[in-house]
Design an enzyme around this catalytic site. Structure first.
Site, short mmCIF file in Angstrom:
data_model
loop_
_atom_site.label_atom_id
_atom_site.label_comp_id
_atom_site.label_asym_id
_atom_site.label_seq_id
_atom_site.Cartn_x
_atom_site.Cartn_y
_atom_site.Cartn_z
N GLY A 171 -7.44 12.03 16.20
CA GLY A 171 -6.21 11.66 15.53
C GLY A 171 -6.40 11.58 14.03
CG HIS A 209 -7.44 15.93 7.81
ND1 HIS A 209 -8.07 17.15 7.84
CD2 HIS A 209 -8.35 15.02 8.29
CE1 HIS A 209 -9.30 17.01 8.30
NE2 HIS A 209 -9.49 15.73 8.59
CG HIS A 265 -7.61 17.39 12.42
ND1 HIS A 265 -7.44 16.30 11.59
CD2 HIS A 265 -8.76 17.16 13.09
CE1 HIS A 265 -8.43 15.45 11.78
NE2 HIS A 265 -9.26 15.94 12.68
CD GLN A 294 -17.16 10.32 18.11
OE1 GLN A 294 -16.96 10.93 19.16
NE2 GLN A 294 -16.83 10.82 16.93
N GLY A 350 -14.46 22.21 13.07
CA GLY A 350 -14.50 22.52 11.64
C GLY A 350 -15.93 22.56 11.11
CE LYS A 404 -16.05 16.20 7.68
NZ LYS A 404 -15.37 14.92 7.83
CG ASP A 405 -17.36 16.93 11.21
OD1 ASP A 405 -17.79 15.93 10.62
OD2 ASP A 405 -16.14 17.14 11.38
#
Length: 334
Positions: free
Chosen positions: A31, A34, A37, A61, A166, A168-169
């Site tokens: 959730g 942004h 996503h 996590q 993504g 980014k991770d």
């Protein structure tokens, strides 16, 4: 777009799509959606007839001292964004749609025993080592155990042809790809490029906690990685030659912030700056130009010491520490 909260209902719907030869692309989220996503959803819609999005804040996590309770939960805004994307996709010939939002409770996802965030806690877990113990896993030892466990559950429930994450991770994508390969899961892992704000900051659900002062300083992480990338593009291959400008700017800016008065500064701690192998994430002494590598880093923006009454301090008024991660992929040169 239907909201589904129970596993049997989702499986029944998924089975109907399977009988109709409709491919499903799956975008798992926690959730607080942004543009990062949404870009994954658009990518999934371009490659599949149906897109499933999960919204579930996964407790396993988060470590026992981490920010589970304060993680942003923005259900109404999330649904409006998904409806807006569907309207956008409806005008694109050949695009799929978000046809299901899977929003289970913790009891649905962990049906037998309460999920544990203890390192040696009981429960049914999936662990991928040593990948899950490196970098982020070193600082957050239960993080990837929680990620792989919930993704295994979600993949088993949704049975998607494609899943989307993504860049980014980046460590997460490497770990998930390893899990899919090692457990012979029948899905393809697709990676979307990192979406950035105009100042270069990688989009993240946690950015809303930063506020203007910490956000301005937090852009140093991407700047540091970009300087290291320039070294590689100039033909530098040894670790020290690539990383020295990144380490230098991270140190110098931190020292300059420490010299400022408390109402003006934004302090941070550097967790790591990494130059790693693209598949194993082991640290490299020298980059093989035929394989490239991964530059990545993490910093922790500390709480604001003395927020000024008129300034934008972000959600939580600057009291919440914010962990920022980012990465740049060094592409092979030959």
């Amino acid at each position: 777009m239907r909201v589904i909260r129970q596993v049997p209902e989702l499986r029944e719907y998924r089975h109907k799509l399977l009988l109709s030869n409709r491919k499903v692309g799956f975008v798992p989220t926690m959730g607080a959606l942004h543009e990062g996503h949404l870009s994954l959803i658009r990518q999934a819609a371009a490659e599949n007839e149906d897109v499933f999005v999960s919204i579930f804040v996964n407790p396993t996590q988060f470590g026992v001292n981490e920010d589970l309770d304060s993680y942003p939960r923005t259900w109404d805004t999330d649904i409006k964004q998904l409806e807006s994307v569907n309207q956008e996709l409806a005008s694109s010939l050949g695009s799929g749609r978000v046809s299901a939002v899977f929003a289970p409770t913790t009891k649905v996802m962990y049906p037998t025993t309460p999920p544990s965030s203890e390192l040696n806690g009981d429960g049914s877990f999936v662990t991928i080592s040593p990948l899950g113990k490196l970098l982020e896993g070193s600082s957050r030892p239960v993080f990837f155990r929680g990620v792989t466990t919930v993704c295994m559950k979600l993949f088993n429930i949704v049975q998607p042809e494609n899943v989307y994450f993504g860049q980014k991770d980046i460590q997460q994508t490497v770990v998930i790809r390893r899990m899919v390969k090692d457990f012979h899961l029948n899905t393809k892992v697709n990676i979307g490029t990192t979406q950035r704000e105009l100042d270069g900051l990688a989009m993240s659900s946690r950015n809303i906690y930063l506020g203007a002062r910490r956000r301005k300083v937090g852009t140093v992480l991407f700047l540091a990685l970009s300087l290291a990338e320039q070294q590689y593009k100039m033909g530098k291959l040894k670790r020290d030659e690539i990383l020295w400008p990144a380490n230098e700017i991270m140190t110098s800016l931190r020292l300059r912030q420490e010299e400022l008065p408390a109402p003006n500064r934004a302090l941070y701690e550097v967790d790591y700056i990494s130059l790693a192998h693209p598949d194993t994430l082991e640290e490299l002494d020298e980059v093989n130009p035929a394989r490239g590598g991964i530059l990545s880093g993490a910093i922790k923006m500390q709480s604001l010491e003395e927020p000024r009454g008129e300034e934008d301090c972000g959600l939580g008024k600057g009291a919440q520490p914010v962990r920022l991660i980012d990465n740049i992929i060094l592409k092979p040169m030959v």
